[in-house]
Design an enzyme around this catalytic site. Structure first.
Site, short mmCIF file in Angstrom:
data_model
loop_
_atom_site.label_atom_id
_atom_site.label_comp_id
_atom_site.label_asym_id
_atom_site.label_seq_id
_atom_site.Cartn_x
_atom_site.Cartn_y
_atom_site.Cartn_z
N LYS A 110 -13.56 -0.37 5.20
CA LYS A 110 -14.10 -1.19 4.11
C LYS A 110 -15.25 -2.07 4.59
O LYS A 110 -16.33 -2.07 3.99
CB LYS A 110 -13.00 -2.05 3.50
CG LYS A 110 -11.75 -1.29 3.09
CD LYS A 110 -12.03 -0.23 2.05
CE LYS A 110 -10.76 0.38 1.48
NZ LYS A 110 -9.92 1.06 2.48
N TRP B 197 0.86 -1.19 0.00
CA TRP B 197 0.00 0.00 0.00
C TRP B 197 0.89 1.23 0.00
O TRP B 197 1.87 1.32 0.74
CB TRP B 197 -0.89 -0.03 1.23
CG TRP B 197 -1.78 1.15 1.41
CD1 TRP B 197 -2.57 1.75 0.48
CD2 TRP B 197 -1.98 1.90 2.63
NE1 TRP B 197 -3.25 2.81 1.03
CE2 TRP B 197 -2.91 2.92 2.33
CE3 TRP B 197 -1.47 1.78 3.91
CZ2 TRP B 197 -3.33 3.83 3.30
CZ3 TRP B 197 -1.89 2.69 4.87
CH2 TRP B 197 -2.82 3.70 4.57
N ASP C 202 -1.32 -5.74 9.11
CA ASP C 202 -2.24 -4.68 8.69
C ASP C 202 -3.51 -5.37 8.21
O ASP C 202 -3.52 -6.03 7.17
CB ASP C 202 -1.62 -3.85 7.57
CG ASP C 202 -2.49 -2.67 7.17
OD1 ASP C 202 -3.60 -2.52 7.72
OD2 ASP C 202 -2.08 -1.89 6.28
#
Length: 471
Positions: free
Chosen positions: A328, A211, A292
């Site tokens: 999300k 990311w 993560d």
């Protein structure tokens, strides 16, 4: 009269020259003709006459004040700013895609750059269960008082249980310290500050690619990092052997940043067997796993399946860091709601922070300096943002803590995850039908979550943007 006229003429000349100088320094055009034109000079001469009811005479004292004021004004105009040495920051590579999308005027434009779920009409989706949770908050008339530094207690409890499982030994033995953070980014940043302060010189290993904000976070926290191989462009899959080799070669005691599920940006996850091997080498090198977890439940549709990698490491008795986000899976993008979890070897360390504790990894034991725990996370959070926001925390606590809403949430997650899988299938079918090169596109189906590496080269990607308006 003669002295006043002379003073005024001198004042006008000096003003004229000062303004010219300021214009030159600031690279601005100066209208010289306007100040030397006949109408301007005639008007000036008329206003210098004594007894003009609309114009005061300029005494010597007034002239001195005007002269001083003009010098100060010009000085202010031409003084170099103390911020002048700051250069323009480069545009964010992810958010820059959204800016390019907004600038595109084509009616068929499509934005694939930012990881945010959209409906078939390309609109943001607010989960029904979120609306119900917010209605509950309104009915209760809950206030907006400051939260404690560590966040909402009910949120922290259900968040740790959601991640590790209610019956997990780590939960039952209270060996996890959970602090509410500012979504995934803020939680990662808090963990980075923890590493920088209490593990000075330790390196963080991050996947290549990863990311885009991971590197920014560790750079800003002054935490050194290096990359381990992850993506294999030849197979459009996982470079597992390269990954294992690089983790083995890292200095002992490094932090290894792992994507819990739905790897961003490749969509490529290790298999369960590969996760076991990754855990083996991390234990062998006394590394500290750092997860993560941004897509729990959103990748496969199952909260338990998407947390299996984290639970595998915790079941081995390993100490680890885990950053979570609800952007999300609950669609709470703008609420900035997440958490940082520190799984420790004992409840004492989890709650207070200590050093010289014995940690058992299977039959092996080692002494580690553990200065982690909730107290230290709170100490780091206080000067950063003082305390976290309450609205999103209450939504999560209401949804996860209420059996009826929790079950409804799981159903909505399954629908979202299922739709993403169906879109992958449509993409695979279309590519396979239209591509006559014989290329195997099955990797599209093997990848998971919102992201996919297509294997397209730069020229093909630019063609998609320039010709088909896909950013």
């Amino acid at each position: 009269m003669g002295e006043e006229v002379a003073a005024l003429n001198g004042y006008c000349r000096q003003t004229f020259e000062s303004l010219k100088m300021a214009s030159a320094i600031l690279s601005l055009p100066f209208p010289t003709a306007a100040f030397t034109s006949r109408p301007f000079l005639d008007n000036l001469k008329a206003n210098m006459k004594l007894g003009n009811p609309n114009q005061s005479t300029l005494s010597g004292k007034d002239y001195i004040r005007a002269k001083s004021f003009t010098r100060k004004s010009v000085t202010s105009a031409v003084e170099v700013s103390r911020f002048g040495d700051m250069t323009m920051a480069p545009p964010d590579p992810i958010l820059g895609v959204s800016e390019a999308f907004r600038a595109d005027t084509h009616e068929m434009k499509l934005n694939l750059g930012v990881g945010a779920y959209r409906t078939e009409d390309l609109q943001p989706y607010v989960l029904n269960v979120v609306k119900k949770a917010e209605n509950l908050m309104l009915e209760r008339g809950e206030n907006k008082e400051y939260l404690p530094i560590e966040g909402l207690a009910a949120f922290n409890k259900v968040t740790a249980e959601l991640l590790l499982g209610v019956q997990n030994d780590v939960i039952q033995q209270q060996r996890v310290a959970t602090v509410q953070g500012l979504s995934g980014t803020g939680s990662l940043r808090l963990a980075a500050a923890l590493i920088e302060r209490y593990f000075p010189g330790s390196k963080v290993l991050i996947s290549s690619p990863t990311w885009g904000n991971h590197k920014n976070i560790f750079n800003d926290a002054r935490v050194p990092w290096s990359e381990y191989r992850y993506y294999d462009p030849r197979t459009v899959g996982l470079d597992f052997h390269g990954m294992i080799s690089d983790i083995k070669a890292a200095p002992e005691g490094s932090f290894v940043l792992l994507h819990g599920c739905a790897h961003n940006p490749t969509g490529i996850d290790p298999t369960p067997e590969q996760w076991e091997s990754i855990a083996d080498v991390i234990q062998e090198k006394n590394h500290i796993p750092f997860f993560d977890v941004a897509y729990q439940g959103f990748a496969s549709g199952s909260l338990d399946t998407d947390a299996s990698s984290v639970r595998l490491f915790a079941a081995r008795g390993m100490e680890l860091l885990v950053a979570q986000s609800y952007s999300k899976n609950l669609g709470l993008y703008a609420e900035r709601i997440g958490a940082i979890n520190v799984v420790c070897s004992s409840s004492d360390i989890a709650q207070r922070g200590a050093r010289g504790r014995r940690v058992f990894y299977g039959d092996d034991a080692r002494i580690v300096e553990m200065k982690v725990g909730k107290s230290q996370l709170k100490r780091l959070a206080r000067p950063m943002y003082s305390n976290p926001p309450i609205h999103g925390a209450r939504i999560v606590a209401n949804v996860v803590g209420n059996p009826e809403l929790f079950n409804e949430w799981k159903e909505e997650m399954e629908l979202m995850a299922g739709r993403i899988k169906s879109v992958r299938k449509k993409l695979y079918d279309s590519l396979s039908a239209k591509d006559n090169s014989g290329k195997d596109w099955s990797f599209v189906l093997k990848q998971i979550g919102m992201f996919s590496f297509t294997g397209l080269n730069d020229a093909q990607s630019e063609n998609m943007t320039n010709k088909w308006h896909v950013t």
